[in-house]
Design a protein around this motif. Structure first.
Motif, PDB file in Angstrom:
ATOM      1  N   ILE A  30       0.884  -1.106  -0.078  1.00  0.00           N
ATOM      2  CA  ILE A  30      -0.009   0.098  -0.136  1.00  0.00           C
ATOM      3  C   ILE A  30       1.181   1.154   0.198  1.00  0.00           C
ATOM      4  N   TRP A  39      -6.240   6.261   0.036  1.00  0.00           N
ATOM      5  CA  TRP A  39      -5.705   5.961   1.181  1.00  0.00           C
ATOM      6  C   TRP A  39      -7.514   6.724   2.111  1.00  0.00           C
ATOM      7  N   TRP A  42     -10.889   5.319   1.095  1.00  0.00           N
ATOM      8  CA  TRP A  42     -10.465   3.717   1.615  1.00  0.00           C
ATOM      9  C   TRP A  42     -11.086   4.038   3.110  1.00  0.00           C
ATOM     10  N   GLN A  46     -14.185   2.138   4.141  1.00  0.00           N
ATOM     11  CA  GLN A  46     -13.647   1.178   5.501  1.00  0.00           C
ATOM     12  C   GLN A  46     -15.205   1.513   6.316  1.00  0.00           C
ATOM     13  N   MET A  70     -10.128  -4.270   0.287  1.00  0.00           N
ATOM     14  CA  MET A  70      -8.959  -3.805   0.395  1.00  0.00           C
ATOM     15  C   MET A  70      -8.290  -3.671  -0.891  1.00  0.00           C
ATOM     16  N   ASN A  71      -7.674  -5.012  -1.358  1.00  0.00           N
ATOM     17  CA  ASN A  71      -6.917  -5.469  -2.605  1.00  0.00           C
ATOM     18  C   ASN A  71      -8.453  -5.125  -3.545  1.00  0.00           C
TER      19      ASN A  71
END
Length: 92
Positions: A30, A39, A42, A46, A70-71
């Protein structure tokens, strides 16, 4: 000088994270391939996943699920990155 990366999400040279988010090979991946902008997106995704699926982030199952997501979000590997079918974006 900021840490620059070729962001896997945006396919462009952007400012990277200040440090790896995790002390692992995945954290290094990452750090080397994800921008601060991606990020930040993300982190918001999340939060939504934790709420929509009512996950307890300290459990191994939740952590495994989030890594999978995340992948998908950053690298399009395997499953992940999709919004839950039940998700309704907030209206402002």
């Amino acid at each position: 000088m900021p840490h620059m990366v070729f962001c896997s999400k945006y396919k462009a040279e952007l400012e990277g994270l200040d440090e790896p988010p995790f002390d692992s090979d995945f954290g290094q991946k990452i750090y080397k391939n994800v921008s601060k902008k991606a990020w930040g997106e993300w982190v918001e995704r999340q939060k939504m996943l934790l709420n929509e699926y009512r996950l307890q982030p300290w459990t191994a199952e939740a952590q495994s699920f989030l890594v999978e997501q995340m992948n998908g979000f950053f690298f399009n590997e395997g499953e992940g990155g999709e919004l839950p079918k039940e998700f309704v974006p907030p209206t402002h």
